[in-house]
Design an enzyme around this catalytic site. Structure first.
Site, short mmCIF file in Angstrom:
data_model
loop_
_atom_site.label_atom_id
_atom_site.label_comp_id
_atom_site.label_asym_id
_atom_site.label_seq_id
_atom_site.Cartn_x
_atom_site.Cartn_y
_atom_site.Cartn_z
CD GLN A 3 2.82 -35.96 -8.76
OE1 GLN A 3 3.70 -36.51 -8.12
NE2 GLN A 3 2.96 -35.65 -10.04
CD GLU A 4 -3.19 -32.77 -6.46
OE1 GLU A 4 -3.23 -31.57 -6.81
OE2 GLU A 4 -3.68 -33.69 -7.15
CB SER A 5 0.40 -28.90 -2.06
OG SER A 5 0.44 -29.85 -0.99
#
Length: 469
Positions: A318-320
């Protein structure tokens, strides 16, 4: 040339996985388009295969998945996947409203119409023989181009598939003296195709559309021998979900969507650069495949704090999307998208290794989790607050909780309580309230973040199961 058409008409079974001889009546629930819209989520039941659904480097892929993803985008609802491998289980899950649509490369059959409703077909396909292309030096084994050339051969076919029923019919009718080896349902079509390519078995049978995808990464295979007439592939829906069926059919038949649907078909059936990913190391289709290049370190760090490694993987994606070089417009960097000031507090920088970044990210997650547990003993709720905090910081979550207290909602429950007040923090009436200390917050991002991480976590658990799941 032997005429085979009459044989094909004898076979009314489907071409995807199992077709049950007896179907147990299952008490049905009600869930139609109104309920899907209310929840803003459509759940599909999918098998682990390139024509249906698979995960590559944490990303959801697959022909039918992408078709329904485009549908959901246009309908402004979220698409959720539940991966299952047993067709009988799919029927039961569908009947119990644990899924809304079966996306399993299903052939429309009269028998299945008794239990499910089918959408507008999205593909025509037929059965094909899967065989290796003989080497130039091989003068003994020749390419099978006519059915009668199968005389005396050995063919491996899934016992409960229509392929098995059909090859038995052909064998009996034409006296081919075939040795038909029935395989268990755990051995999916793609695995049998791989075994043919690797020389472990000589022949199997598959749907032409599935075989066409596999041909992109098994270049030594031939799929040219047709074994059945064309049949229609479609999505299956629970009987009684007429509005959902009508909505989906309208989208599938809408002229304005033809280019989108055509592009998805070309992506999976005509291009090697994407479909080849299905058999690369970080694919759910590969036996004992990895979710990401960082599985080992994620598992090690997760074990230290008692977390499920797939949840941490879902957060990282989700972040990266597992891209260590990624930098956001706000300056967040790396695999966990740390802001520079936060990164410094955890001893990392832009130049830190992926392992160091993962260790720092897990450390921060655990710190936030332990802090929330002191206030919210329910670990499931504390986890949701932890995810929200990781995304937007503690201050705005505290403001949302303060609003919950004022408006008589439960400040220790995320769903329909704190998350709704977080959404309200984008409205002047709420972010100017005297109990709010940190002002405006675009709460929809965090609202969606928690949902998407937990949904992806469930999808990762299905695709990369662990003992005890």
């Amino acid at each position: 040339m032997i005429r085979l058409l009459p044989l094909f008409l004898l076979c009314l079974l489907c071409s995807c996985q199992e077709e049950e001889e007896e179907t147990v009546e299952i008490e049905r629930c009600h869930r139609d388009w109104e309920e899907v819209q209310k929840d803003s989520v459509l759940t599909i039941l999918a098998e682990n295969g390139p024509a249906s659904y698979f995960i590559y480097r944490g990303r959801n892929m697959g022909f039918e998945y992408e078709l329904l993803h485009e549908f959901c985008k246009d309908m402004n609802i979220r698409l959720q996947v539940r991966m299952v491998n047993d067709l009988d289980e799919m029927y039961e899950l569908l009947a119990n409203c644990e899924g809304d649509i079966v996306a399993c490369n299903l052939t429309i059959t009269e028998n299945r119409k008794r239990y499910v409703d089918f959408s507008t077909p999205h593909i025509l396909t037929h059965d094909v023989l899967i065989q290796r292309i003989p080497a130039d030096t091989d003068t003994v084994n020749q390419l099978v181009t006519e059915i009668e050339q199968l005389y005396g051969k050995t063919i491996h076919v899934w016992k409960n598939s229509s392929f098995y029923e059909q090859i038995v019919l052909i064998n009996d009718k034409l006296n081919l003296n075939l040795t038909i080896v029935p395989t268990s349902g755990e051995l999916i079509t793609e695995e049998l195709i791989r075994q043919v390519s690797d020389g472990e078995i000589d022949y199997t049978i598959a749907d032409e559309n599935v075989a066409k995808i596999d041909l992109n990464y098994y270049s030594n295979l031939d799929i040219s021998l047709k074994l059945s007439e064309d049949r229609e592939i479609a999505f299956a829906l629970r009987k009684g979900s007429g509005r959902l069926l009508d909505t989906l059919n309208f989208w599938l038949n809408d002229r304005s969507n033809r280019s989108t649907i055509g592009e998805v078909k070309r992506k999976y059936f005509d291009r090697k650069n994407l479909t080849s990913k299905a058999q690369q190391p970080y694919s759910s289709l590969v036996p004992e495949g990895q979710l990401s290049p960082y599985d080992e370190i994620i598992k090690e760090e997760a074990a230290k704090i008692g977390w499920d490694w797939r949840l941490i993987s879902a957060i990282i994606y989700q972040e990266s999307k597992f891209e260590t070089w990624k930098t956001s417009w706000a300056g967040a960097f790396g695999i966990f998208q740390f802001m520079p000031s936060t990164a410094s507090a955890y001893g990392i920088s832009r130049n830190s290794s992926a392992d160091a970044q993962i260790k720092a990210g897990v450390k921060k997650l655990n710190k936030n989790f332990q802090q929330w547990l002191e206030e919210i003993p329910d670990s499931t709720e504390a986890m949701k607050f932890t995810l929200a905090t990781f995304n937007t910081g503690r201050a705005h979550i505290d403001d949302a909780r303060a609003l919950c207290e004022k408006y008589e909602k439960d400040q220790n429950v995320w769903d329909d309580n704190v998350n709704k007040m977080l959404l309200n923090l984008s409205k002047p009436k709420y972010y100017r309230d005297e109990v709010v200390k940190n002002g405006y917050c675009r709460g929809v991002e965090t609202y969606e973040y928690v949902i998407e991480v937990l949904q992806r976590f469930e999808e990762y658990k299905s695709a990369f199961p662990e003992p005890g799941d």
